[in-house]
Design an enzyme around this catalytic site. Structure first.
Site, PDB file in Angstrom:
ATOM      1  N   ILE A  35       0.869  -1.177   0.000  1.00  0.00           N
ATOM      2  CA  ILE A  35       0.000   0.000   0.000  1.00  0.00           C
ATOM      3  C   ILE A  35       0.905   1.226   0.000  1.00  0.00           C
ATOM      4  O   ILE A  35       1.898   1.269   0.736  1.00  0.00           O
ATOM      5  CB  ILE A  35      -0.946   0.000   1.225  1.00  0.00           C
ATOM      6  N   THR A  66       1.585   7.288   1.992  1.00  0.00           N
ATOM      7  CA  THR A  66       2.396   8.341   2.605  1.00  0.00           C
ATOM      8  C   THR A  66       3.402   8.939   1.633  1.00  0.00           C
ATOM      9  O   THR A  66       3.999   8.235   0.815  1.00  0.00           O
ATOM     10  CB  THR A  66       3.141   7.767   3.821  1.00  0.00           C
ATOM     11  N   THR A 121       6.198   0.267   3.417  1.00  0.00           N
ATOM     12  CA  THR A 121       6.585  -1.065   3.873  1.00  0.00           C
ATOM     13  C   THR A 121       6.438  -2.077   2.748  1.00  0.00           C
ATOM     14  O   THR A 121       5.412  -2.104   2.060  1.00  0.00           O
ATOM     15  CB  THR A 121       5.714  -1.490   5.072  1.00  0.00           C
ATOM     16  N   GLU A 148      -6.288  -1.732   9.263  1.00  0.00           N
ATOM     17  CA  GLU A 148      -4.856  -1.541   9.510  1.00  0.00           C
ATOM     18  C   GLU A 148      -4.597  -1.230  10.980  1.00  0.00           C
ATOM     19  O   GLU A 148      -3.712  -1.819  11.622  1.00  0.00           O
ATOM     20  CB  GLU A 148      -4.314  -0.411   8.638  1.00  0.00           C
TER      21      GLU A 148
END
Length: 441
Positions: free
Chosen positions: A160, A163, A197, A280
């Site tokens: 995902i 950010t 990540t 999440e």
């Protein structure tokens, strides 16, 4: 190796594993917990600290987990049963995919964090936990057909990507642009994503982009090819904790993405992202609470044997006081997390989001505070050993470095504290309005 014997050290296991009665855990849940512990211990937990030292979890671990359907539990419950059965996936360690609920999810996340480190499990699960769900929940049939078979089976990896260097918790201010090409067949992406990540080894990113004007209304979500795709460059970032997680900086320079890769419609981005956040934050809360458990139980064990001033640390009242304060926080946190998991099993998706969205944000923020308390307590009680990256205190030293990775991702702590109260005020106002209307009838 005994996988199912509860650790006798206080604070080391949830109450149901210690043999205490639970209103939430059925015999089926307990059977899964035992099977999950065995699998996770053999394939991840026993090597986790070694891999964290080295900085990378070997690629074969991801494939082993996928082969046994053991990354599917990271997805929101209920699972996409129709898709899984189409792919020949019928169960997860004996649990039928149609029987999967959020209690199983909580058990899985708790067991995957038993090393005390978030990086090793995080190196495997980000795509499944956060990247796939928007595709099957909001994507067109054609989009699902193109991407889900390979993503759900682990033939391709995802992540995902929300950010950015200047936009983290402030999602509405994302600046990565997606402008349609002259022929209308592609979006042309320019911008960057940071702290992603698993990005470095992902084939695709479920990515938030700006297709319209400023603010939330201009956001959309695309499936963006990464590895080897023209215009995409990626590099790993050095972070203080979660070292094996593959934290990545992604740069996008005139990246062409088919218009058909959009998830939902243009302008749906904020709704898709916010819906994803509830899951999440919940799974982060579970894993973080287990990390706190590992840190505190390690300190408890150390204090039983370490001597100072002619007696063990456990014989010192100030030490017992520290352990008691941290332990109360830890067990209270676990009770709250279990409660939320149970409530999600018995609420519709819509009602769960409405009633529990703010509380889940608050739980995520609180779990990180609890981790900080337990990790700080452990390091202080280990003394010089807790300040050393090798030896007896190596694990608690590493857990303390993981704390910012719990307090910032998924919505940073102060943002979530504010969000939780704003959501609760909205609930109050809605209920107050109902009461005033019923009083007029």
């Amino acid at each position: 190796m005994a996988y199912n014997s509860p650790n006798p050290i206080p604070f080391s296991e949830p109450p149901y594993i210690r043999g205490l009665p639970s209103p939430y855990i059925t015999p089926a849940h307990r059977r899964f917990q035992q099977a999950c512990r065995k699998f996770a211990t053999e394939n991840l937990i026993q090597h986790a600290l070694e891999w964290e030292r080295e900085g990378t979890v070997p690629e074969h671990v991801f494939h082993t987990f996928c082969k046994h359907n053991m990354l599917l539990p990271n997805m929101p419950a209920p699972l996409p049963v129709d898709w899984l059965k189409r792919l020949g996936i019928n169960d997860i360690l004996g649990v039928k995919v149609e029987d999967w609920d959020y209690i199983y999810t909580g058990i899985y996340c708790d067991e995957m964090a038993r090393s005390g480190l978030s990086g090793p499990s995080g190196s495997l699960n980000a795509g499944f936990a956060f990247g796939i769900a928007p595709i099957y929940k909001f994507g067109s049939t054609q989009l699902q057909e193109r991407f889900l078979p390979e993503l759900l089976t682990g033939k391709k990896r995802g992540c995902i990507a929300i950010t950015e260097p200047e936009a983290g918790s402030d999602v509405a201010n994302i600046t990565t642009t997606a402008v349609k090409s002259a022929d209308g067949q592609h979006y042309i992406l320019n911008g960057s994503k940071k702290w992603i990540t698993n990005g470095i080894w992902s084939d695709y990113a479920t990515m938030a982009v700006r297709t319209g004007g400023p603010g939330a209304a201009g956001l959309s979500v695309l499936v963006v090819p990464l590895k080897g795709h023209p215009g995409v460059s990626m590099r790993r970032l050095k972070v203080s904790g979660q070292i094996t997680g593959g934290t990545t900086y992604i740069e996008l320079d005139d990246v062409k993405v088919p218009v058909s890769n959009i998830i939902g419609k243009e302008g749906d981005g904020m709704r898709i992202i916010m819906t994803n956040f509830n899951h999440e934050r919940l799974v982060i809360s579970v894993g973080v609470t287990r990390q706190a458990r590992v840190a505190l139980s390690a300190a408890f064990s150390y204090c039983l044997k370490r001597e100072a001033f002619g007696k063990t640390l456990m014989d010192q009242p100030v030490v017992r006081h520290r352990l008691a304060k941290a332990g109360a926080e830890l067990e209270s946190m676990w009770a709250w997390v279990e409660q939320i998991l149970y409530q999600l099993v018995h609420l519709s998706k819509e009602e769960g989001d409405r009633q529990l969205g703010g509380l889940t944000a608050l739980a995520k923020a609180k779990s990180a505070m609890v981790l900080n308390e337990c990790a700080q307590t452990a390091v202080l009680l280990f003394g010089g050993n807790g300040f050393t990256k090798t030896g007896q205190g190596e694990l608690v030293e590493a857990i303390l470095r993981d704390v910012p990775g719990a307090r910032i991702p998924g919505g940073s702590e102060d943002v979530l504290l504010d969000l939780s109260i704003r959501q609760l005020v909205k609930l109050y106002q809605a209920e107050e309005k109902k009461l005033s209307q019923s009083a007029k009838i």
